[in-house]
Design a protein around this motif. Structure first.
Motif, short mmCIF file in Angstrom:
data_model
loop_
_atom_site.label_atom_id
_atom_site.label_comp_id
_atom_site.label_asym_id
_atom_site.label_seq_id
_atom_site.Cartn_x
_atom_site.Cartn_y
_atom_site.Cartn_z
N LEU A 21 0.83 -1.21 0.00
CA LEU A 21 0.00 0.00 0.00
C LEU A 21 0.86 1.26 0.00
O LEU A 21 0.52 2.25 -0.65
CB LEU A 21 -0.95 -0.01 1.19
CG LEU A 21 -2.05 -1.06 1.14
CD1 LEU A 21 -2.84 -1.06 2.43
CD2 LEU A 21 -2.95 -0.85 -0.05
N TRP A 22 1.96 1.23 0.73
CA TRP A 22 2.85 2.39 0.76
C TRP A 22 3.44 2.66 -0.62
O TRP A 22 3.48 3.80 -1.08
CB TRP A 22 3.96 2.18 1.78
CG TRP A 22 4.92 3.32 1.79
CD1 TRP A 22 6.17 3.36 1.24
CD2 TRP A 22 4.70 4.61 2.35
NE1 TRP A 22 6.75 4.58 1.44
CE2 TRP A 22 5.87 5.37 2.13
CE3 TRP A 22 3.66 5.19 3.04
CZ2 TRP A 22 5.99 6.68 2.55
CZ3 TRP A 22 3.79 6.50 3.46
CH2 TRP A 22 4.94 7.23 3.22
N LEU A 23 3.87 1.61 -1.30
CA LEU A 23 4.45 1.80 -2.64
C LEU A 23 3.42 2.31 -3.63
O LEU A 23 3.70 3.19 -4.45
CB LEU A 23 5.06 0.48 -3.14
CG LEU A 23 6.35 0.06 -2.46
CD1 LEU A 23 6.77 -1.32 -2.94
CD2 LEU A 23 7.45 1.06 -2.73
N VAL A 24 2.21 1.75 -3.55
CA VAL A 24 1.17 2.17 -4.49
C VAL A 24 0.76 3.62 -4.24
O VAL A 24 0.62 4.41 -5.16
CB VAL A 24 -0.05 1.23 -4.39
CG1 VAL A 24 -1.24 1.80 -5.12
CG2 VAL A 24 0.30 -0.13 -4.95
N THR A 25 0.56 3.97 -2.97
CA THR A 25 0.06 5.31 -2.68
C THR A 25 1.15 6.38 -2.70
O THR A 25 0.85 7.55 -2.86
CB THR A 25 -0.62 5.36 -1.30
OG1 THR A 25 0.31 4.94 -0.30
CG2 THR A 25 -1.84 4.49 -1.27
N SER A 26 2.41 5.99 -2.57
CA SER A 26 3.43 7.03 -2.49
C SER A 26 4.08 7.35 -3.83
O SER A 26 4.59 8.44 -4.01
CB SER A 26 4.51 6.62 -1.49
OG SER A 26 5.21 5.50 -1.97
N ARG A 27 4.05 6.42 -4.78
CA ARG A 27 4.83 6.67 -5.99
C ARG A 27 4.06 6.52 -7.30
O ARG A 27 4.29 7.27 -8.22
CB ARG A 27 6.02 5.73 -6.02
CG ARG A 27 6.96 5.98 -4.89
CD ARG A 27 8.21 5.15 -5.05
NE ARG A 27 9.08 5.40 -3.91
CZ ARG A 27 9.76 4.49 -3.29
NH1 ARG A 27 9.71 3.26 -3.70
NH2 ARG A 27 10.53 4.79 -2.28
N HIS A 28 3.17 5.57 -7.38
CA HIS A 28 2.65 5.19 -8.68
C HIS A 28 1.31 5.82 -9.06
O HIS A 28 0.87 5.65 -10.18
CB HIS A 28 2.53 3.66 -8.75
CG HIS A 28 3.84 2.99 -8.57
ND1 HIS A 28 4.87 3.10 -9.48
CD2 HIS A 28 4.32 2.21 -7.57
CE1 HIS A 28 5.91 2.41 -9.05
NE2 HIS A 28 5.61 1.87 -7.90
N LEU A 29 0.69 6.50 -8.14
CA LEU A 29 -0.60 7.10 -8.44
C LEU A 29 -0.49 8.62 -8.46
O LEU A 29 0.27 9.19 -7.67
CB LEU A 29 -1.64 6.70 -7.40
CG LEU A 29 -2.04 5.23 -7.38
CD1 LEU A 29 -2.99 4.97 -6.22
CD2 LEU A 29 -2.68 4.82 -8.67
N PRO A 30 -1.25 9.28 -9.33
CA PRO A 30 -1.26 10.76 -9.29
C PRO A 30 -1.92 11.24 -7.99
O PRO A 30 -2.68 10.52 -7.35
CB PRO A 30 -2.09 11.14 -10.51
CG PRO A 30 -2.83 9.93 -10.91
CD PRO A 30 -2.08 8.75 -10.40
N GLU A 31 -1.62 12.48 -7.64
CA GLU A 31 -2.11 13.02 -6.38
C GLU A 31 -3.63 13.06 -6.31
O GLU A 31 -4.20 12.85 -5.24
CB GLU A 31 -1.54 14.42 -6.15
CG GLU A 31 -0.09 14.42 -5.78
CD GLU A 31 0.41 15.80 -5.43
OE1 GLU A 31 -0.42 16.68 -5.15
OE2 GLU A 31 1.63 15.98 -5.43
N PRO A 36 -7.56 11.05 -2.14
CA PRO A 36 -8.85 10.47 -1.72
C PRO A 36 -8.73 9.03 -1.22
O PRO A 36 -9.42 8.64 -0.27
CB PRO A 36 -9.70 10.53 -2.99
CG PRO A 36 -9.11 11.61 -3.80
CD PRO A 36 -7.64 11.58 -3.50
N LEU A 37 -7.85 8.24 -1.82
CA LEU A 37 -7.66 6.86 -1.35
C LEU A 37 -7.10 6.83 0.07
O LEU A 37 -7.52 6.03 0.90
CB LEU A 37 -6.74 6.09 -2.29
CG LEU A 37 -7.34 5.64 -3.61
CD1 LEU A 37 -6.28 4.95 -4.45
CD2 LEU A 37 -8.53 4.73 -3.38
#
Length: 75
Positions: A21-31, A36-37
């Motif tokens: 979850l940290w990798l997905v939310t910190s690097r790979h998704l736009p702000e 919101p996630l």
């Protein structure tokens, strides 16, 4: 000889999920998707924590329900 299935401990599984979850939310998704996630996740975490506290310290759901009055008039 057959090899047994080795399962990860609960804490290892939690650690893997948190890292994912940290990798997905910190690097790979736009702000505009990430924020919101994170807000939804934190809201769910707080909700579940409060629910756990309510059940842990004995507040039952029956105390929150209104009492129905029965019409006992005889005709």
């Amino acid at each position: 000889m057959s090899e047994g299935l080795t399962l990860a401990s609960t804490w290892d599984a939690v650690d893997d999920v948190v890292r994912f979850l940290w990798l997905v939310t910190s690097r790979h998704l736009p702000e505009w998707v990430r924020h919101p996630l994170i807000a939804i996740g934190l809201t769910l975490l707080v909700h579940e924590g409060l629910q756990w506290l309510r059940t842990r310290f004995g507040e039952s759901d029956e105390g929150n329900r209104p009492v129905q009055e029965i019409d006992s008039s005889v005709r």
